[in-house]
Design a protein around this motif. Sequence first.
Motif, PDB file in Angstrom:
ATOM      1  N   ASN A 101       8.793  14.254  54.237  1.00 30.32           N
ATOM      2  CA  ASN A 101       7.512  12.852  53.432  1.00 30.32           C
ATOM      3  C   ASN A 101       8.894  11.395  53.132  1.00 30.32           C
ATOM      4  OD1 ASN A 101       6.188  14.010  52.369  1.00 30.32           O
ATOM      5  ND2 ASN A 101       7.292  15.253  50.816  1.00 30.32           N
ATOM      6  N   SER A 102      10.295  11.409  53.605  1.00 24.52           N
ATOM      7  CA  SER A 102      11.192  10.388  53.601  1.00 24.52           C
ATOM      8  C   SER A 102      10.556   9.895  54.856  1.00 24.52           C
ATOM      9  CB  SER A 102      12.308  10.600  53.342  1.00 24.52           C
ATOM     10  OG  SER A 102      12.930  11.721  54.406  1.00 24.52           O
TER      11      SER A 102
ATOM     12  N   THR B 131      13.263  10.755  46.290  1.00 28.17           N
ATOM     13  CA  THR B 131      14.308  12.394  45.426  1.00 28.17           C
ATOM     14  C   THR B 131      14.622  13.626  46.787  1.00 28.17           C
ATOM     15  OG1 THR B 131      12.900  11.984  43.022  1.00 28.17           O
ATOM     16  CG2 THR B 131      14.192  13.528  43.673  1.00 28.17           C
TER      17      THR B 131
ATOM     18  N   ARG C 151      18.342  11.564  42.294  1.00 28.19           N
ATOM     19  CA  ARG C 151      17.177  10.723  42.320  1.00 28.19           C
ATOM     20  C   ARG C 151      17.502   9.583  43.094  1.00 28.19           C
ATOM     21  NH1 ARG C 151      15.385   5.994  40.124  1.00 28.19           N
ATOM     22  NH2 ARG C 151      13.504   5.854  39.467  1.00 28.19           N
TER      23      ARG C 151
ATOM     24  N   GLU D 147      11.396  14.099  48.395  1.00 27.72           N
ATOM     25  CA  GLU D 147       9.716  13.884  48.466  1.00 27.72           C
ATOM     26  C   GLU D 147      10.029  12.089  48.044  1.00 27.72           C
ATOM     27  OE1 GLU D 147       9.559  15.912  45.526  1.00 27.72           O
ATOM     28  OE2 GLU D 147       9.255  14.707  43.490  1.00 27.72           O
ATOM     29  N   VAL D 148       8.819  11.494  47.753  1.00 27.47           N
ATOM     30  CA  VAL D 148       8.803   9.638  47.489  1.00 27.47           C
ATOM     31  C   VAL D 148       7.205   9.699  46.442  1.00 27.47           C
ATOM     32  CG1 VAL D 148       8.576   7.396  48.186  1.00 27.47           C
ATOM     33  CG2 VAL D 148       9.760   9.201  49.498  1.00 27.47           C
ATOM     34  N   THR D 149       8.067   9.103  45.810  1.00 28.33           N
ATOM     35  CA  THR D 149       7.000   9.639  44.187  1.00 28.33           C
ATOM     36  C   THR D 149       6.917   8.047  43.464  1.00 28.33           C
ATOM     37  OG1 THR D 149       7.300  12.141  43.848  1.00 28.33           O
ATOM     38  CG2 THR D 149       6.264  10.717  42.052  1.00 28.33           C
ATOM     39  N   GLY D 150       6.089   7.070  43.759  1.00 27.65           N
ATOM     40  CA  GLY D 150       6.631   5.127  42.938  1.00 27.65           C
ATOM     41  C   GLY D 150       7.225   4.732  43.241  1.00 27.65           C
TER      42      GLY D 150
END
Length: 287
Positions: free
Chosen positions: A187-188, A253, A139, A246-249
Motif C-alpha cells: 500500500n505504501s 497510516t 497517522r 494504508e494510504v487513504t486520501g
Amino acid sequence: MNPLVIAVPVVVVLALVLLVAAARRRDTDEATGLLSRETLKRDRGEPAVLAGATRITGREVERSVEVERRGGGAELATVGAADLAPYVPPDPDTLGVTRRQFFNRSIVLLMGLGLSGFGAAVLAFLWPQPKGGFGSKIRVGNVADIKAAVDANDGFYYVAEGRMWITNYPEAAIDKAKAVYPQPVLNSMEAGLAVLYQKCPHLGCRVPDCKTSQWFECPCHGSQYNQAGEKKGGPAPRGMDRFVTEVTGGVLTVDTGTVIQGPPIGTNTTGQEAEGPHCVTGGGGGH
Ligand code: FES
C-alpha cells in the motif's frame, strides 16, 4: 473475549459478598460459643423428675428467684406517669466504642481498603491503553509531505513515535515488488514510500542509515540493507521487517502493532547498489 468482561464482575461480586457478610455479623457483647455434643444431647433429653414431684419449668425457677431477690414476693410499687423521668437517649460519644466494636470496624475498613486497592490495580492492568505511540496505528501524514521530509533528510526519514524508517520507493520497481510483498506492505510502496521497522532482524539492534552508501548498515554485526530494506550483506536472516500500511486520501497510516517479516535473502526489487563508502566494515559480504 476481553478478560475485563470477566474480571470486573467477579471482583465486584466478591467485594459485595465480603462486605455483606461483614455487615451481617452481630456486634453484641454477649458471650458466644459452641456447646459440646454431649451437652447438646443431654439438653435434648427428657429431664429427670422425681416420682411425685411437681414438674416446674426453668422460667418458673427464674421468676421465683427474682421475686425472692426483690423482697420475697412483695408487690411492685406503682408510680404515676408524672413520676417517670423522660427518656434521654445516651450520647454516643459518652458511650464510646467497645474494644470489640473497634476491632470489628477496623477489620471491615481494612478489608474494604484492600479490596478497593486490588480492584483498582486489576482495572488499571486490564484497562485498554490509550492510543498513540509504538504498537498503535500512527497517522504519519500526507504522502507528499513525507516525501519532502525524506528528500530533506538525504533519503531517510525517521519517525521516532513509530520506531520506523521511511524511504522513497521507485515506481519502476512496483511490478517486482508485487511478486514479493503482501498488499498491506505494498500500500505504501505503491504510493512511493517504503516503511521499515528500525529493529535489525538479526539480533534486534536499531539499524541506522548510512548517508554515504545510501543503505541501512547495522553497527552490531554489520548487516546491510538497501533503501528498500532488502538484505545486501551480513548475518541477518532476511530483509528489514515492515508494518501494515494504508494510504487513504493521500494520508499514510502505519499500524505499528502488526509487524510483517522482511523479504527473504536474495530479494532485490530496486537493484540499488551502494552509492559510496560503507559506514560499517565488511560491507557487501554475507556471513
Ligand atoms: S543485530 Fe544487526 S547485524 Fe546483528
